[in-house]
Write a protein that holds these residues in place. Sequence first.
Motif, PDB file in Angstrom:
ATOM      1  N   THR A   1       0.398  -1.019   0.108  1.00 40.73           N
ATOM      2  CA  THR A   1       0.208  -0.025   0.079  1.00 40.73           C
ATOM      3  C   THR A   1       1.249   0.972   0.306  1.00 40.73           C
ATOM      4  O   THR A   1       1.812   1.034   0.295  1.00 40.73           O
ATOM      5  N   PRO A   2      -0.098   2.128   0.120  1.00 43.85           N
ATOM      6  CA  PRO A   2       0.745   4.021  -0.242  1.00 43.85           C
ATOM      7  C   PRO A   2       1.546   3.772   0.707  1.00 43.85           C
ATOM      8  O   PRO A   2       1.744   5.148   1.165  1.00 43.85           O
ATOM      9  N   LEU A   3       1.472   3.407   2.593  1.00 42.25           N
ATOM     10  CA  LEU A   3       1.773   3.576   3.493  1.00 42.25           C
ATOM     11  C   LEU A   3       3.192   4.142   3.661  1.00 42.25           C
ATOM     12  O   LEU A   3       2.574   5.275   4.645  1.00 42.25           O
TER      13      LEU A   3
ATOM     14  N   ASP B   1       4.784   6.035   1.668  1.00 47.73           N
ATOM     15  CA  ASP B   1       4.681   7.476   1.086  1.00 47.73           C
ATOM     16  C   ASP B   1       3.581   8.331   0.639  1.00 47.73           C
ATOM     17  O   ASP B   1       2.326   8.243   0.315  1.00 47.73           O
ATOM     18  N   TYR B   2       2.483   8.026   2.746  1.00 48.53           N
ATOM     19  CA  TYR B   2       1.574   8.530   2.358  1.00 48.53           C
ATOM     20  C   TYR B   2       0.899   9.546   1.816  1.00 48.53           C
ATOM     21  O   TYR B   2       1.244  10.770   2.444  1.00 48.53           O
ATOM     22  N   PRO B   3      -0.009   9.463   0.799  1.00 43.07           N
ATOM     23  CA  PRO B   3      -0.435  11.121   0.419  1.00 43.07           C
ATOM     24  C   PRO B   3      -0.820  12.158   0.469  1.00 43.07           C
ATOM     25  O   PRO B   3      -1.844  11.189   1.765  1.00 43.07           O
ATOM     26  N   THR B   4      -0.933  12.761   0.032  1.00 44.09           N
ATOM     27  CA  THR B   4      -2.215  14.056   0.848  1.00 44.09           C
ATOM     28  C   THR B   4      -3.524  13.293   0.413  1.00 44.09           C
ATOM     29  O   THR B   4      -3.142  13.139  -0.006  1.00 44.09           O
ATOM     30  N   GLY B   5      -4.263  13.897   1.349  1.00 49.02           N
ATOM     31  CA  GLY B   5      -5.802  13.373   1.389  1.00 49.02           C
ATOM     32  C   GLY B   5      -5.686  12.043   1.685  1.00 49.02           C
ATOM     33  O   GLY B   5      -7.431  10.899   1.550  1.00 49.02           O
ATOM     34  N   GLY B   6      -4.988  11.176   1.539  1.00 52.31           N
ATOM     35  CA  GLY B   6      -5.031  10.023   2.335  1.00 52.31           C
ATOM     36  C   GLY B   6      -5.991   9.179   3.504  1.00 52.31           C
ATOM     37  O   GLY B   6      -5.757  10.122   4.030  1.00 52.31           O
ATOM     38  N   ILE B   7      -6.657   8.158   2.928  1.00 50.56           N
ATOM     39  CA  ILE B   7      -6.636   7.491   4.148  1.00 50.56           C
ATOM     40  C   ILE B   7      -6.528   6.023   4.737  1.00 50.56           C
ATOM     41  O   ILE B   7      -7.048   5.481   3.586  1.00 50.56           O
ATOM     42  N   ALA B   8      -6.520   5.683   5.875  1.00 48.93           N
ATOM     43  CA  ALA B   8      -6.410   4.547   5.983  1.00 48.93           C
ATOM     44  C   ALA B   8      -6.719   4.344   7.099  1.00 48.93           C
ATOM     45  O   ALA B   8      -7.687   4.560   8.216  1.00 48.93           O
ATOM     46  N   ALA B   9      -7.580   2.932   7.034  1.00 46.01           N
ATOM     47  CA  ALA B   9      -8.748   2.294   8.438  1.00 46.01           C
ATOM     48  C   ALA B   9      -7.766   1.058   9.049  1.00 46.01           C
ATOM     49  O   ALA B   9      -7.771   0.333   7.927  1.00 46.01           O
ATOM     50  N   PHE B  10      -8.198   1.097  10.305  1.00 50.24           N
ATOM     51  CA  PHE B  10      -7.461  -0.113  10.505  1.00 50.24           C
ATOM     52  C   PHE B  10      -8.636  -1.018  11.838  1.00 50.24           C
ATOM     53  O   PHE B  10      -9.222  -0.191  12.532  1.00 50.24           O
ATOM     54  N   ALA B  11      -8.566  -1.842  11.801  1.00 48.78           N
ATOM     55  CA  ALA B  11      -9.395  -1.985  13.275  1.00 48.78           C
ATOM     56  C   ALA B  11      -8.363  -3.180  14.313  1.00 48.78           C
ATOM     57  O   ALA B  11      -7.367  -3.493  13.593  1.00 48.78           O
ATOM     58  N   PHE B  12      -8.986  -3.079  15.092  1.00 49.88           N
ATOM     59  CA  PHE B  12      -8.180  -3.605  17.180  1.00 49.88           C
ATOM     60  C   PHE B  12      -8.595  -4.497  17.464  1.00 49.88           C
ATOM     61  O   PHE B  12      -9.781  -3.764  18.214  1.00 49.88           O
ATOM     62  N   ALA B  13      -7.981  -5.441  17.927  1.00 46.87           N
ATOM     63  CA  ALA B  13      -8.837  -6.315  18.843  1.00 46.87           C
ATOM     64  C   ALA B  13      -8.085  -5.711  20.397  1.00 46.87           C
ATOM     65  O   ALA B  13      -7.790  -6.809  20.984  1.00 46.87           O
ATOM     66  N   ILE B  14      -8.763  -4.299  20.919  1.00 48.44           N
ATOM     67  CA  ILE B  14      -8.634  -4.147  22.101  1.00 48.44           C
ATOM     68  C   ILE B  14      -9.595  -3.929  22.590  1.00 48.44           C
ATOM     69  O   ILE B  14     -11.091  -3.362  21.438  1.00 48.44           O
ATOM     70  N   GLU B  15     -10.175  -3.487  23.672  1.00 52.22           N
ATOM     71  CA  GLU B  15     -11.255  -2.488  24.834  1.00 52.22           C
ATOM     72  C   GLU B  15     -10.692  -1.166  24.583  1.00 52.22           C
ATOM     73  O   GLU B  15     -11.752  -0.701  24.727  1.00 52.22           O
ATOM     74  N   ARG B  16      -9.583  -1.016  25.393  1.00 51.69           N
ATOM     75  CA  ARG B  16      -9.323   0.509  25.522  1.00 51.69           C
ATOM     76  C   ARG B  16      -8.303   1.331  24.392  1.00 51.69           C
ATOM     77  O   ARG B  16      -7.087   0.118  24.542  1.00 51.69           O
ATOM     78  N   TRP B  17      -8.375   2.538  24.668  1.00 48.77           N
ATOM     79  CA  TRP B  17      -7.398   3.083  23.605  1.00 48.77           C
ATOM     80  C   TRP B  17      -6.197   2.931  24.143  1.00 48.77           C
ATOM     81  O   TRP B  17      -5.031   2.991  23.721  1.00 48.77           O
ATOM     82  N   SER B  18      -6.620   3.030  24.800  1.00 49.73           N
ATOM     83  CA  SER B  18      -4.917   3.094  26.331  1.00 49.73           C
ATOM     84  C   SER B  18      -4.433   1.635  25.997  1.00 49.73           C
ATOM     85  O   SER B  18      -3.077   1.433  26.379  1.00 49.73           O
ATOM     86  N   ASP B  19      -4.953   0.389  25.749  1.00 53.27           N
ATOM     87  CA  ASP B  19      -3.857  -0.609  25.011  1.00 53.27           C
ATOM     88  C   ASP B  19      -3.371  -0.504  23.814  1.00 53.27           C
ATOM     89  O   ASP B  19      -3.064  -1.204  23.419  1.00 53.27           O
TER      90      ASP B  19
END
Length: 172
Positions: free
Chosen positions: A133-135, A137-155
């Motif tokens: 992917t272009p990660l 060289d992240y282009p202007t206007g680029g969007i990346a979406a992620f999923a995490f198997a965690i319950e709290r952002w602190s993790d």
Amino acid sequence: MLNLVLVRHAKSAWHTPGLADFDRPLAPRGREAAAWIGRQLAAAGLVPDRVLCSTARRTRETLELALPALPAAVREAVSWHDEIYEQRDDDGYLTFLASRGGTASALMLVGHNPATAVTAVGLLADRSEATRTPLLDYPTGGIAAFAFAIERWSDLAPGTGRLLGFWRPPRE
């Protein structure tokens, strides 16, 4: 399960002599890309319940032009942060996201490079995704979406994300 959307601001203008980096507006191409960002987020079902946005002009304009394509509740979920513009640490936005995610199940950050690219690549559980992917060289206007198997952002930690998708604005 938590979801994160990382958006790099749309293309900014460089043609105003003496204008501070923080105050650069979007270029005409950037304004079109910013509206596309909103449409793309809505089409992909990537509707955040919390948005963290840099206070720099180009990120504020990017978000403002993207918001009309998203549900009205998203506008109420926006908070502005100088720290996003000022971020220069090696971990990108990781610590910031871990401390500011709150109770959101779907979080979005609108920021700058290199921190956006560093964060995106660092979050990948499968580092080979970075070369497919272009990660890097992240282009202007680029969007990346992620999923995490965690319950709290602190993790939130490096290598814990699964890339759901990457989109870049169309070129004219």
